[in-house]
Scaffold this motif. Structure first.
Motif, PDB file in Angstrom:
ATOM      1  N   ASP A   8      35.216  56.338  49.349  1.00  0.00           N
ATOM      2  CA  ASP A   8      33.936  56.125  50.024  1.00  0.00           C
ATOM      3  C   ASP A   8      32.812  56.641  49.131  1.00  0.00           C
ATOM      4  OD1 ASP A   8      31.757  56.008  51.646  1.00  0.00           O
ATOM      5  OD2 ASP A   8      32.821  56.725  53.440  1.00  0.00           O
ATOM      6  N   TRP A   9      31.985  55.717  48.639  1.00  0.00           N
ATOM      7  CA  TRP A   9      30.919  56.141  47.712  1.00  0.00           C
ATOM      8  C   TRP A   9      29.960  57.118  48.370  1.00  0.00           C
ATOM      9  CZ3 TRP A   9      25.805  55.177  48.815  1.00  0.00           C
ATOM     10  CH2 TRP A   9      25.560  54.241  49.849  1.00  0.00           C
TER      11      TRP A   9
ATOM     12  N   VAL B 270      18.967  59.665  50.582  1.00  0.00           N
ATOM     13  CA  VAL B 270      18.370  58.536  51.290  1.00  0.00           C
ATOM     14  C   VAL B 270      19.246  57.301  51.094  1.00  0.00           C
ATOM     15  CG1 VAL B 270      16.375  56.997  51.350  1.00  0.00           C
ATOM     16  CG2 VAL B 270      16.035  59.463  51.253  1.00  0.00           C
ATOM     17  N   GLY B 271      19.851  57.215  49.882  1.00  0.00           N
ATOM     18  CA  GLY B 271      20.751  56.094  49.613  1.00  0.00           C
ATOM     19  C   GLY B 271      21.938  56.074  50.556  1.00  0.00           C
ATOM     20  N   VAL B 272      22.447  57.263  50.906  1.00  0.00           N
ATOM     21  CA  VAL B 272      23.590  57.348  51.821  1.00  0.00           C
ATOM     22  C   VAL B 272      23.258  56.682  53.150  1.00  0.00           C
ATOM     23  CG1 VAL B 272      24.919  58.967  53.237  1.00  0.00           C
ATOM     24  CG2 VAL B 272      24.635  59.376  50.788  1.00  0.00           C
ATOM     25  N   TYR B 273      22.030  56.991  53.658  1.00  0.00           N
ATOM     26  CA  TYR B 273      21.645  56.394  54.941  1.00  0.00           C
ATOM     27  C   TYR B 273      21.260  54.932  54.767  1.00  0.00           C
ATOM     28  CZ  TYR B 273      21.589  61.120  56.755  1.00  0.00           C
ATOM     29  OH  TYR B 273      21.946  62.362  57.143  1.00  0.00           O
ATOM     30  N   ALA B 274      20.432  54.675  53.760  1.00  0.00           N
ATOM     31  CA  ALA B 274      19.960  53.303  53.568  1.00  0.00           C
ATOM     32  C   ALA B 274      21.132  52.384  53.265  1.00  0.00           C
ATOM     33  CB  ALA B 274      18.938  53.261  52.437  1.00  0.00           C
ATOM     34  N   GLY B 275      22.157  52.932  52.617  1.00  0.00           N
ATOM     35  CA  GLY B 275      23.342  52.138  52.311  1.00  0.00           C
ATOM     36  C   GLY B 275      23.945  51.548  53.578  1.00  0.00           C
ATOM     37  N   GLY B 276      23.907  52.347  54.641  1.00  0.00           N
ATOM     38  CA  GLY B 276      24.429  51.872  55.912  1.00  0.00           C
ATOM     39  C   GLY B 276      23.652  50.661  56.401  1.00  0.00           C
ATOM     40  N   TRP B 277      22.358  50.658  56.151  1.00  0.00           N
ATOM     41  CA  TRP B 277      21.503  49.572  56.592  1.00  0.00           C
ATOM     42  C   TRP B 277      21.771  48.314  55.770  1.00  0.00           C
ATOM     43  CZ3 TRP B 277      15.628  50.713  57.510  1.00  0.00           C
ATOM     44  CH2 TRP B 277      15.060  49.640  58.199  1.00  0.00           C
ATOM     45  N   VAL B 278      21.755  48.509  54.438  1.00  0.00           N
ATOM     46  CA  VAL B 278      21.888  47.356  53.546  1.00  0.00           C
ATOM     47  C   VAL B 278      23.235  46.671  53.717  1.00  0.00           C
ATOM     48  CG1 VAL B 278      21.999  46.640  51.139  1.00  0.00           C
ATOM     49  CG2 VAL B 278      20.274  48.318  51.864  1.00  0.00           C
ATOM     50  N   SER B 279      24.319  47.496  53.688  1.00  0.00           N
ATOM     51  CA  SER B 279      25.647  46.891  53.770  1.00  0.00           C
ATOM     52  C   SER B 279      25.945  46.415  55.189  1.00  0.00           C
ATOM     53  CB  SER B 279      26.706  47.904  53.324  1.00  0.00           C
ATOM     54  OG  SER B 279      26.804  48.929  54.290  1.00  0.00           O
ATOM     55  N   GLY B 280      25.088  46.870  56.145  1.00  0.00           N
ATOM     56  CA  GLY B 280      25.311  46.487  57.530  1.00  0.00           C
ATOM     57  C   GLY B 280      26.655  46.969  58.030  1.00  0.00           C
ATOM     58  N   GLY B 281      27.107  48.043  57.460  1.00  0.00           N
ATOM     59  CA  GLY B 281      28.452  48.536  57.712  1.00  0.00           C
ATOM     60  C   GLY B 281      28.551  49.250  59.052  1.00  0.00           C
ATOM     61  N   ASP B 282      29.320  50.294  58.993  1.00  0.00           N
ATOM     62  CA  ASP B 282      29.721  50.940  60.221  1.00  0.00           C
ATOM     63  C   ASP B 282      28.708  51.979  60.690  1.00  0.00           C
ATOM     64  OD1 ASP B 282      32.222  52.571  58.195  1.00  0.00           O
ATOM     65  OD2 ASP B 282      30.086  52.289  57.905  1.00  0.00           O
TER      66      ASP B 282
ATOM     67  N   LEU C  65      28.403  67.139  54.050  1.00  0.00           N
ATOM     68  CA  LEU C  65      29.543  66.905  53.165  1.00  0.00           C
ATOM     69  C   LEU C  65      30.827  67.375  53.846  1.00  0.00           C
ATOM     70  CD1 LEU C  65      30.280  65.918  50.297  1.00  0.00           C
ATOM     71  CD2 LEU C  65      30.149  68.311  49.563  1.00  0.00           C
ATOM     72  N   ALA C  66      30.737  68.525  54.533  1.00  0.00           N
ATOM     73  CA  ALA C  66      31.908  69.053  55.232  1.00  0.00           C
ATOM     74  C   ALA C  66      32.341  68.095  56.331  1.00  0.00           C
ATOM     75  CB  ALA C  66      31.575  70.431  55.820  1.00  0.00           C
ATOM     76  N   VAL C  67      31.340  67.619  57.107  1.00  0.00           N
ATOM     77  CA  VAL C  67      31.665  66.691  58.193  1.00  0.00           C
ATOM     78  C   VAL C  67      32.292  65.429  57.625  1.00  0.00           C
ATOM     79  CG1 VAL C  67      30.657  65.241  59.985  1.00  0.00           C
ATOM     80  CG2 VAL C  67      29.914  67.614  59.731  1.00  0.00           C
ATOM     81  N   LYS C  68      31.684  64.965  56.527  1.00  0.00           N
ATOM     82  CA  LYS C  68      32.177  63.745  55.901  1.00  0.00           C
ATOM     83  C   LYS C  68      33.603  63.945  55.391  1.00  0.00           C
ATOM     84  CE  LYS C  68      31.587  59.653  53.909  1.00  0.00           C
ATOM     85  NZ  LYS C  68      31.630  58.477  54.796  1.00  0.00           N
ATOM     86  N   SER C  69      33.864  65.150  54.844  1.00  0.00           N
ATOM     87  CA  SER C  69      35.194  65.412  54.293  1.00  0.00           C
ATOM     88  C   SER C  69      36.240  65.478  55.398  1.00  0.00           C
ATOM     89  CB  SER C  69      35.197  66.735  53.524  1.00  0.00           C
ATOM     90  OG  SER C  69      34.220  66.704  52.514  1.00  0.00           O
TER      91      SER C  69
ATOM     92  N   LEU D 224      19.127  56.941  62.736  1.00  0.00           N
ATOM     93  CA  LEU D 224      19.387  55.501  62.765  1.00  0.00           C
ATOM     94  C   LEU D 224      20.727  55.143  62.148  1.00  0.00           C
ATOM     95  CD1 LEU D 224      15.834  54.286  61.692  1.00  0.00           C
ATOM     96  CD2 LEU D 224      16.772  54.533  64.001  1.00  0.00           C
ATOM     97  N   PHE D 225      21.065  55.874  61.102  1.00  0.00           N
ATOM     98  CA  PHE D 225      22.311  55.558  60.391  1.00  0.00           C
ATOM     99  C   PHE D 225      23.145  56.806  60.256  1.00  0.00           C
ATOM    100  CE2 PHE D 225      18.779  53.085  58.675  1.00  0.00           C
ATOM    101  CZ  PHE D 225      19.171  51.817  59.043  1.00  0.00           C
ATOM    102  N   SER D 226      24.403  56.607  60.090  1.00  0.00           N
ATOM    103  CA  SER D 226      25.276  57.756  59.897  1.00  0.00           C
ATOM    104  C   SER D 226      26.004  57.596  58.570  1.00  0.00           C
ATOM    105  CB  SER D 226      26.300  57.827  61.029  1.00  0.00           C
ATOM    106  OG  SER D 226      27.356  58.690  60.634  1.00  0.00           O
ATOM    107  N   PRO D 227      26.225  58.683  57.890  1.00  0.00           N
ATOM    108  CA  PRO D 227      26.995  58.587  56.652  1.00  0.00           C
ATOM    109  C   PRO D 227      28.498  58.453  56.935  1.00  0.00           C
ATOM    110  CG  PRO D 227      26.335  60.843  57.043  1.00  0.00           C
ATOM    111  CD  PRO D 227      25.736  60.030  58.149  1.00  0.00           C
ATOM    112  N   LEU D 228      28.838  58.563  58.215  1.00  0.00           N
ATOM    113  CA  LEU D 228      30.274  58.537  58.546  1.00  0.00           C
ATOM    114  C   LEU D 228      30.773  57.108  58.687  1.00  0.00           C
ATOM    115  CD1 LEU D 228      30.315  61.409  61.152  1.00  0.00           C
ATOM    116  CD2 LEU D 228      30.719  61.520  58.680  1.00  0.00           C
ATOM    117  N   ARG D 229      32.038  56.971  58.450  1.00  0.00           N
ATOM    118  CA  ARG D 229      32.656  55.673  58.563  1.00  0.00           C
ATOM    119  C   ARG D 229      32.928  55.354  60.032  1.00  0.00           C
ATOM    120  NH1 ARG D 229      37.402  55.835  57.284  1.00  0.00           N
ATOM    121  NH2 ARG D 229      37.032  57.599  55.928  1.00  0.00           N
TER     122      ARG D 229
END
Lengths: 327, 329
Positions: free
Chosen positions: B7-8, B306-318, A320-324, A25-30
């Motif tokens: 990027d936190w 989980v915070g990394v993913y949930a952060g995306g939800w809360v901030s409604g970011g990218d 972490l590698a992908v993110k970096s 659902l979410f990605s850690p990537l920008r």
């Protein structure tokens, strides 16, 4: 191996398993703005990567949750075929066991019969890793000291009590009855034997004799008697020369030996006149009781969370590698 | 490249990876826990067969009551504790099992406790004080030293003792820690009698048992009593019938005996009270048990991740959902 025998030490963590869908659902990537990606040609590698990154994250998170739930195989008893026996050690704890083989109180570096028996039986136990061994004591009464068990440390704790000061008289029939009782409700597998270690004997009345005979046959139990022969004892083999002495009350050992020979089960007697003789007798039993038998072994529990932590670490490092890499 | 340091989520992923890296190294700490080294000796004399105890509303004999409470206590003992099991009858104490670690040998200890029986008795008298002295002497042996003695008894001396000849505890007093644990009802109750084959034969009657000690010399000669003669009948010449065929918990006697022997006295009620009393004996050991730190490290990593993913939800970011929505419009 019927079922997958995993137990969870913290099963509550399993409730958080749905977090494994988060990477889908979410990605850690920008987010990176691309003017119009229709302009870009389809790139199979990129497409694979858009699938692979959340998949790795998902699997790794699932692995972490499973690891936290603490999976483990519990300690269990496994059936095995080996060489050994079901043995009950029946130990004389009468007062005379406090004396040396020479029949006096031990002094200096002398050792009492009880002390010698405790030490040598302790060594015997160490040499028999697979047996299922129980321990009973007897004096005037019969003492239930350790159930049939594969744990040698429990056997040792029971056998060590033979070195404690002796109690009273030698009521061998009660001891034998208790020892036979160990085999009731035990599956008949391999050899079963009672090892009687005593320094004396007693008269067994005919009624009790008959009961013991029946029980020995019913439970298919062999008997070894290690007779700790003190100085001046006439022993168990020689018939009394003097007719006046030829009765069970004057020569209980001889008559007990004769009774054992009529049991109808395999029986062997050893006379030990010193600790060395006792050692030889125990070694002989050690050799004889090595038939194939069905035994149970306690297999220690195992923790299975280790590989799962490794998997979670691998996933975290990948992300972490992908993110970096995103610049 | 430098932008990721702002990027936190990069930092959170780094933290999670670091925590997991620490976890796979299996860091073990040590946790200190209390453990009790105990030797339980149970009176198996005839008076312990008196059925004046209650377990969940069912009448039980004293010995059965002790067996049950001991097994429940065994279940409550923390791992690392050791328990030895012994019996007392006549004037002697002996052990059936030398002390064993309770968790690794639960089955064996539980079975041996369950088989404690008056039929084990090798003598018929009940000399509580002498048996206690014998036990305290045994406690000096290697393998038993340092253990607390828990001596379960109703305190019924049979035949009655002459207080003049009670054993002296000076040799062992203060060397053994432990307590007398009193079992039995307060109302004198009849003692079951068994025949040679162990079958119940009713109860002991008054004429079956001696009701007073006539051994040696009395503490205070009953001058003027009927039939008294200083040499031939120092206790008086009369046949005395008393209450010795009945038995109740001799709590007062046990308290005094405990005092003489330098032990505590505790009337048995339930495992919690027993363990609380054991706590006051001062034999509690601290055992070091390994503590697994991995759940803590893994739990923290879980939160960050989980915070990394949930952060995306809360901030409604990218996140991708937004991207998709945008591309749809």
């Amino acid at each position: 191996m019927a079922a997958w025998p995993v137990e969870w030490s913290e099963p509550g963590w399993l409730l958080s398993l749905p977090v494994a869908v988060l990477p889908w659902l979410f990605s850690p990537l920008r987010r990176a703005d691309v003017a119009w990606d229709v302009l870009l040609p389809p790139d199979p590698w990129s497409l694979a990567l858009t699938r692979a990154v959340p998949l790795a994250g998902s699997l790794a998170l699932a692995a972490l949750v499973l690891a936290l739930a603490g999976p483990g195989v519990p300690e269990r008893v496994v059936d095995k075929i080996g060489r050994g026996a079901h043995l009950v050690l029946l130990l004389d704890r009468s007062q005379s066991m406090d004396n040396t083989f020479a029949g006096r109180a031990p002094g200096g570096d002398e050792i009492s019969k009880g002390g010698a028996a405790a030490r040598l039986l302790g060594e015997f136990l160490e040499r028999r890793p697979h047996d299922w061994i129980g321990v009973a004591g007897f004096s005037t009464g019969a003492l239930y000291q350790c159930p049939l068990t594969g744990r040698r440390s429990a056997n040792q704790a029971a056998v060590a009590t033979v070195a404690l000061p002796g109690l009273a008289y030698t009521h061998v029939a009660k001891g034998l009855a208790l020892a036979l009782d160990f085999f009731v409700d035990q599956p008949l597998s391999g050899s079963r034997a009672i090892v009687l270690v005593s320094d004396g004997a007693a008269v067994i009345d005919p009624k009790t004799q008959q009961m013991l005979r029946t029980a020995f046959k019913r439970h298919q139990v062999r008997l070894y008697w290690i007779f700790l022969r003190g100085a001046g004892s006439p022993g168990i083999h020689d018939a009394p020369a003097d007719p006046a002495e030829d009765n069970p009350h004057a020569r209980p050992e001889y008559y007990l030996h004769r009774f054992f020979q009529t049991l109808g089960v395999a029986y062997q007697a050893f006379e030990a006149e010193n600790p060395e003789g006792l050692r030889r007798a125990i070694a002989a039993i050690d050799r004889l009781e090595k038939r194939p038998f069905h035994y149970r072994e306690v297999r220690a529990g195992r923790d299975l969370s280790g590989p799962l932590y490794w998997a979670a670490l691998a996933g975290a490092l990948l992300l972490l590698a992908v993110k970096s890499l995103e610049a | 490249m430098r932008r990721i340091f702002h990027d936190w989520r990069w930092w959170a992923l780094l933290g999670a990876a670091g925590l997991l890296a620490a976890a796979v190294l299996r860091p073990y700490g040590w946790r200190e826990a209390a453990a009790y080294p105990l030797v339980a000796v149970v009176d198996i004399t005839r008076s312990m067969n008196v059925r004046d105890m209650r377990l969940r509303g069912v009448a039980t004999d004293r010995l059965g009551y002790v067996r049950t409470i001991l097994r429940r206590t065994l279940r409550r003992l923390p791992c690392g504790s050791r328990l030895g099991v012994g019996v007392f009858t006549g004037r002697r104490t002996t052990l059936l099992l030398m002390p064993l670690e309770v968790c690794g040998h639960f089955h064996e200890l539980s079975r041996v406790i369950g088989r404690l029986d008056w039929r084990m008795a090798w003598a018929a008298d009940s000399r509580v004080a002498a048996g206690l002295l014998d036990a305290m002497t045994l406690m000096a042996r290697p393998g038993l030293r340092g253990h607390a003695l828990l001596w379960f008894t109703d305190g019924h001396e049979a035949p009655p003792v002459n207080p003049r000849y009670q054993p002296g505890f000076s040799a062992v007093k203060g060397k053994v820690k432990g307590m007398l644990v009193g079992v039995g009802g307060t109302v004198p109750a009849p003692i079951p009698k068994f025949d040679e084959d162990g079958r119940r034969q009713g109860f002991y009657r008054p004429e079956d048992v001696p009701h007073r000690s006539t051994f040696g010399e009395p503490v205070r000669p009953p001058r003027g009593a009927p039939g008294f003669h200083p040499r031939n009948a120092p206790f008086g010449g009369e046949w005395v019938l008393g209450q010795e065929h009945l038995s109740s918990l001799r709590g007062e006697y046990l308290r005094r005996l405990a005092d003489t022997a330098g032990l505590d006295y505790h009337p048995l009620s339930d495992p919690s009270a027993l363990l609380a009393a054991v706590d006051t004996l001062g034999v509690t050991e601290t055992v070091r048990r390994p503590r697994d730190w991995r759940p803590w490290l893994g739990g923290a990593a879980w939160l960050l991740w989980v915070g990394v993913y949930a952060g995306g939800w809360v901030s409604g970011g990218d996140d991708r959902r937004k991207n998709r929505k945008r591309s749809n419009t």
